[in-house]
Design an enzyme around this catalytic site. Structure first.
Site, short mmCIF file in Angstrom:
data_model
loop_
_atom_site.label_atom_id
_atom_site.label_comp_id
_atom_site.label_asym_id
_atom_site.label_seq_id
_atom_site.Cartn_x
_atom_site.Cartn_y
_atom_site.Cartn_z
N GLY A 148 36.39 58.66 46.21
CA GLY A 148 35.50 57.42 47.15
C GLY A 148 35.55 57.26 47.82
O GLY A 148 37.09 57.60 48.69
N PRO A 174 35.74 55.10 51.86
CA PRO A 174 36.33 53.74 52.22
C PRO A 174 35.84 52.20 51.52
O PRO A 174 34.85 52.77 51.24
CB PRO A 174 36.72 53.71 53.01
CG PRO A 174 36.21 54.92 53.87
CD PRO A 174 35.50 55.82 52.86
N GLY A 175 36.73 51.54 50.63
CA GLY A 175 36.14 50.41 50.37
C GLY A 175 35.66 50.27 49.22
O GLY A 175 34.75 49.05 48.75
N THR A 176 35.90 51.35 48.47
CA THR A 176 34.97 50.92 47.50
C THR A 176 35.48 50.57 46.28
O THR A 176 35.00 49.78 44.45
CB THR A 176 34.72 52.37 46.80
OG1 THR A 176 35.29 53.34 46.56
CG2 THR A 176 33.20 52.36 47.08
N LYS A 192 39.17 51.12 45.02
CA LYS A 192 40.60 52.19 44.49
C LYS A 192 41.73 51.36 44.19
O LYS A 192 42.37 51.52 43.26
CB LYS A 192 40.57 53.44 45.46
CG LYS A 192 39.09 53.80 45.20
CD LYS A 192 39.46 55.49 46.08
CE LYS A 192 39.58 55.33 47.47
NZ LYS A 192 38.02 55.55 47.93
N THR A 193 41.97 50.70 45.09
CA THR A 193 43.19 50.19 45.31
C THR A 193 43.30 49.01 44.38
O THR A 193 44.16 49.14 43.91
CB THR A 193 43.63 49.99 46.96
OG1 THR A 193 43.51 50.60 47.25
CG2 THR A 193 44.42 49.15 46.94
N GLU A 248 8.52 48.48 67.19
CA GLU A 248 8.58 47.90 65.68
C GLU A 248 7.66 48.22 64.71
O GLU A 248 7.52 48.50 63.86
CB GLU A 248 9.25 46.46 65.63
CG GLU A 248 11.27 46.79 66.19
CD GLU A 248 11.65 47.80 65.46
OE1 GLU A 248 11.61 48.43 64.81
OE2 GLU A 248 12.43 48.06 66.87
P1 ADP Z 1 39.82 51.49 48.89
O1 ADP Z 1 41.31 51.67 47.92
O2 ADP Z 1 38.76 52.33 48.01
O3 ADP Z 1 39.79 51.86 50.00
P2 ADP Z 1 40.20 48.76 48.66
O4 ADP Z 1 40.36 48.15 46.77
O5 ADP Z 1 40.95 48.53 49.13
O6 ADP Z 1 39.41 50.01 48.31
O7 ADP Z 1 39.07 47.47 48.43
C1 ADP Z 1 38.89 46.94 49.39
C2 ADP Z 1 38.61 45.23 49.59
O8 ADP Z 1 37.02 45.56 48.98
C3 ADP Z 1 39.12 44.50 48.24
O9 ADP Z 1 39.90 43.47 48.20
C4 ADP Z 1 37.77 43.79 47.14
O10 ADP Z 1 37.33 42.85 48.59
C5 ADP Z 1 36.70 44.55 47.87
N1 ADP Z 1 35.69 45.48 47.13
C6 ADP Z 1 35.83 47.01 46.64
N2 ADP Z 1 35.45 47.46 45.71
C7 ADP Z 1 35.41 46.28 45.36
C8 ADP Z 1 35.12 45.57 43.57
N3 ADP Z 1 34.19 46.85 42.83
N4 ADP Z 1 34.93 44.25 43.38
C9 ADP Z 1 35.31 43.96 44.00
N5 ADP Z 1 35.94 44.07 45.13
C10 ADP Z 1 35.32 45.02 45.79
#
Ligand code: ADP
Length: 625
Positions: free
Chosen positions: A206, A208-210, A212-213, A428
């Site tokens: 997916g 970034p920032g969704t 996964k970790t 705008e």
């Molecule tokens: P990825 O590994 O997908 O790049 P992370 O798991 O590291 O993303 O997420 C980064 C941060 O974003 C997390 O520490 C959290 O604060 C926030 N975050 C992302 N997805 C969620 C979610 N589904 N629910 C709550 N917080 C989330």
């Protein structure tokens, strides 16, 4: 909990230093030491010593006009030459030995030490230093071990700081998928009895920032098992073979600690397709081969589950994704409206909020944002509240922080001339009016002409009400028309163009191109794919897959499409000139107006307009005037 490491200095750096030290030593120190050991005496003393037969060796240096000699103990002396015809005879009579290299022999032991032993000692010392640094970087004296307390290679956390599925908002499908793993780790017998085996590896894919970790940690947290976490790039070392042995060791430890979870973040760093090119990255390939071997090596149902995350699944080696290795793929997509609302709520628990904050409104405004961005939005809002000296976060803080994420901070001291401000206001309102006068447009939420740090001098924010998964050709065309609306208004009112439309132009062209090359919305090309998307999760850049002639035709059609919508926007605005002026004047004065104010003015008097607009996402329509 990533430790911050000092950047490693390259090897060459050390060798250059050693070389410089040696050169300096040989050029400056050696002659100085040699000089220091020679005593300078007058010619008389020399004569007396010769007379008294006290001279050991003697060397007459004609070219330097000096005589070097030693006494019987070996102390070296120097004196200037005098015109002395009998010198040789006198020296001979005194029993002195004629020599050619007194200085070099001055102290054979010392010169041996300095010229041979010292450089070797320096080299060995530098070598030791380098070796220690390398060992340290590779994770302690036992360079390949992973374990509690050893440096960077490992992160071994028992049940990973208590992250649970409830902390991960939205992502219901992914959670459902992964809760099976948790169940397996709790009751492996249930699965063994029926003969079912768990997938060895699960790939979380997916943008970034969704989360996964977070999901991987939550699996470990829920199952309450040890959690090994490593990033793909940590395997790849300077020396070929180090990564492979790290993989071996990771798996050895994992098997010892089973049941457990091994999480490899950014697996594409080692798992990229092996293209077989000569001079490829040997270290990476060896590491990947080792990973494949290890995954084959352990029996099913040993209780070791490997989770890996990537945002470039298409770049992974097929050997890695085949069944028996990473055989399950769990998509972790950008959250939908409900997901966004839930994520906002999860993060809002950590801050003080004013009563009655409407999260669904914020979630609608933040369309397209990832979980990490939403977490950031909540934090930005809290920071804004602190700046304002409040003890709680308001709805306005949250809305403003979304705008900060879209368009940057408000520029406090950007001074626009009157004329510029007027142009921006018309620009705008042009967007907003074209959007409102077409069917199937998302309602305008806010229009502002306060300059932002991103360079935008104003923007129109449209927010859809619900989720929108499909877009029709008409909607896409309307969107292009809306994007051209800003420039159309400028042309209509000022009869000139400004640089303000550059962002609109870019977006409109992108859309038009996608319609023709990817969505099959051109009659001539029918349903032929002319473009392929490369990095689905990372910006989605596309590459053309057609002949040069077709490209020319695509360009022509893109131009035609954009032009047509531009004309349409012009017509809409020309037909509504009165409202355009009225709204632009209002915006000029207020600088920021809400969608409601906009609609009120638009609907005032008996101006006829069509059906209430439907909604679609038109996030961040910034126009960096
Ligand atoms: P990825 O590994 O997908 O790049 P992370 O798991 O590291 O993303 O997420 C980064 C941060 O974003 C997390 O520490 C959290 O604060 C926030 N975050 C992302 N997805 C969620 C979610 N589904 N629910 C709550 N917080 C989330």
């Amino acid at each position: 909990m990533q430790e911050v490491k000092k950047p490693r200095k390259p090897l060459i750096y050390y060798y250059v230093i050693v070389l410089l030290v040696l050169l300096l030593f040989n050029f400056l120190a050696m002659p100085w030491i040699a000089q220091r050991q020679i005593r300078e005496v007058d010619y008389g003393t020399f004569m007396d010593m010769a007379e008294n037969r006290e001279i050991g060796e003697v060397e007459v240096q004609q070219e330097d006009n000096q005589i070097i000699f030693t006494d019987k103990e070996g102390t070296v002396y120097k004196t200037g030459m005098m015109p002395d015809a009998d010198l040789t005879q006198r020296l001979y009579d005194s029993g002195a030995k004629f020599s050619g290299e007194i200085i070099q022999q001055a102290d054979p032991l010392l010169s041996f030490l300095l010229t041979w032993v010292l450089p070797i000692v320096i080299f060995v010392a530098v070598g030791q230093l380098l070796y220690r640094r390398m060992v340290k970087n590779a994770g302690g004296p036992n360079a390949m071990s992973f374990g509690m307390g050893k440096s960077n290679a490992k992160i071994y956390v028992k049940s990973s700081g208590g992250i649970r599925f409830s902390d991960v908002a939205g992502e219901d499908e992914a959670k459902e998928n992964l809760s099976e793993i948790v169940d397996y780790l709790h009751n492996p017998d249930k699965y063994k009895k029926i003969g079912a085996s768990m997938p060895k590896g699960i790939l979380l894919v997916g943008p970034p920032g969704t989360g996964k970790t977070m999901l991987a940690k939550a699996v470990a947290g829920e199952a309450n098992v040890p959690f090994f976490s490593m990033s793909g790039s940590e395997f790849v070392e300077m020396f070929v073979g180090m990564g492979a042995s790290k993989v071996r060791d990771l798996f050895r430890q994992a098997k010892e600690k089973a049941p457990c979870i091994v999480f490899i973040d950014e697996i594409d760093a080692i798992g990229q397709k092996r293209d077989g090119r000569a001079g490829g990255n040997d270290e990476r390939e060896q590491t990947l081969n080792q990973l494949l071997t290890e995954m084959d090596g352990f029996e099913e149902n040993t209780g070791v589950i490997i989770l890996a995350a990537t945002n470039r699944p298409e770049s992974l080696d097929p050997a890695l994704t085949r069944p028996g290795r990473f055989d399950r793929r769990v998509p972790v997509e950008l959250p939908d409206l409900k997901g966004r609302e839930e994520i906002l709520k999860v993060h809002a628990k950590k801050i003080h909020l004013e009563e009655g904050v409407d999260f669904s409104q914020i979630a609608r405004m933040a369309s397209g944002a990832s979980g990490a961005e939403l977490a950031n939005i909540v934090n930005e809002a809290a920071l804004r509240a602190v700046r304002a000296g409040r003890e709680y976060v308001t709805q306005a803080d949250l809305e403003e922080s979304i705008e900060v994420v879209i368009a940057g901070y408000q520029k406090k001291n950007a001074i626009l001339t009157d004329q510029e401000k007027k142009i921006v206001a018309y620009h705008e309102i042009g967007h907003a009016l074209v959007a409102a006068r077409q069917k199937n447009s998302a309602p305008v939420q806010k229009i502002t002409i306060v300059p932002r740090t991103s360079g935008a001098l104003g923007y129109t924010m449209q927010v859809e009400e619900g989720n929108h998964y499909l877009m029709s050709q008409e909607e896409l065309e309307n969107k292009i028309a809306t994007l051209t609306g800003g420039r159309a208004a400028e042309e209509l009112v000022f009869h000139s163009a400004s640089t303000g439309a550059s962002n609109d132009i870019e977006q409109a062209t992108k859309l038009a191109r996608a319609m023709i090359t990817r969505y099959g919305m051109s009659k001539d090309f029918d349903m032929v794919a002319l473009e392929t998307v490369n990095n689905q999760y990372l910006g989605g850049d596309a590459s053309l897959a057609c002949s040069a002639e077709t490209q020319t035709e695509i360009d022509r059609q893109v131009m035609e499409l954009v032009k047509k919508q531009h004309r349409k926007a012009e017509q809409i605005l020309a037909a509504d000139r009165e409202k355009l002026d009225q709204l632009a004047a209002y915006l000029y004065e207020k600088e920021t107006i809400t969608g409601e104010e906009f609609m009120n003015i638009l609907n005032s008097r008996s101006s006829i307009h069509r059906d209430a607009p439907e909604k679609y996402v038109c996030r961040g329509e910034t126009s960096d005037v």
